[in-house]
Scaffold this active site. Structure first.
Site, short mmCIF file in Angstrom:
data_model
loop_
_atom_site.label_atom_id
_atom_site.label_comp_id
_atom_site.label_asym_id
_atom_site.label_seq_id
_atom_site.Cartn_x
_atom_site.Cartn_y
_atom_site.Cartn_z
CG ASN A 100 -0.69 1.12 -10.30
OD1 ASN A 100 0.03 1.79 -11.02
ND2 ASN A 100 -0.23 0.21 -9.46
CD GLU A 142 -0.21 0.18 -4.95
OE1 GLU A 142 0.57 0.40 -3.99
OE2 GLU A 142 -0.08 -0.80 -5.73
CB CYS A 184 -6.64 -1.23 -11.95
SG CYS A 184 -6.58 -2.68 -10.92
CD GLU A 226 -5.55 -2.33 -16.35
OE1 GLU A 226 -5.39 -1.72 -15.27
OE2 GLU A 226 -5.14 -3.47 -16.56
CB CYS A 250 -7.27 -7.23 -12.23
SG CYS A 250 -8.44 -5.88 -11.93
CB CYS A 268 -9.42 -3.85 -15.26
SG CYS A 268 -8.77 -2.75 -13.97
N1 THU Z 1 -3.01 -3.25 -11.15
C1 THU Z 1 -3.43 -2.48 -12.17
O1 THU Z 1 -3.26 -1.25 -12.15
N2 THU Z 1 -4.05 -3.08 -13.22
C2 THU Z 1 -4.29 -4.42 -13.30
O2 THU Z 1 -5.04 -4.85 -14.17
C3 THU Z 1 -3.63 -5.32 -12.35
C4 THU Z 1 -3.22 -4.69 -11.07
C5 THU Z 1 -2.36 -2.61 -9.99
C6 THU Z 1 -3.22 -2.58 -8.76
C7 THU Z 1 -2.16 -2.48 -7.68
O3 THU Z 1 -1.84 -1.12 -7.47
C8 THU Z 1 -0.96 -3.18 -8.26
O4 THU Z 1 -1.18 -3.31 -9.64
C9 THU Z 1 -0.70 -4.56 -7.67
O5 THU Z 1 -1.84 -5.35 -7.72
#
Ligand code: THU
Length: 128
Positions: free
Chosen positions: A41, A43, A52, A54, A85, A88
């Protein structure tokens, strides 16, 4: 082979850029030739721009011309294993179909699913 994919997801997680949520996620996507494409991920101070793990893995692979995938591992540090999520799941469905998804945490807990079980009734090209 599953071990290699899980190790790759856990290693990719170490590269997460997650200073805001502190929630680090790694993904490892195996293609039909057995090659592994990783993502973490990423940010942003403008939170909604966060990507994310994935989707990073999928987009990296797609951008290199890969189109056939077999499995994806997702690593996060939660006792209830972290599933992809909704966004994704949609992207995984588009490019990977009913792929096997292996969830994992750093303490070695794993659980495998099929995407169709996590994402029933998807919207896809069949509606267009
Ligand atoms: N996140 C992912 O990388 N993949 C997911 O499927 C769920 C959420 C990350 C996004 C964000 O940087 C952190 O987790 C908190 O939501």
């Amino acid at each position: 082979m599953t071990d290699r994919l899980i190790a790759a997801a856990l290693a990719a997680r170490e590269h997460a850029f997650a200073p805001y949520s502190k929630f680090q996620v790694g993904a490892a996507l195996e293609d039909a030739d057995g090659r592994i494409h990783t993502g973490c991920n990423v940010e942003n101070a403008s939170y909604g721009l966060t990507m994310c793990a994935e989707r990073v893995a999928v987009f990296k692979a797609i951008s290199e011309g890969v189109r056939q995938f077999s499995r994806v591992a997702v690593a996060a540090d939660s006792d209830v294993l972290t599933p992809p999520c909704g966004a994704c799941r949609q992207i995984l469905w588009e490019f990977c179909g009913n792929i096997e998804i292996v969830l994992v945490n750093p303490r070695g807990k794993t659980q495998a699913y099929r995407l169709a079980d996590l994402f029933p009734k998807p919207f896809d090209v069949s509606f267009l």
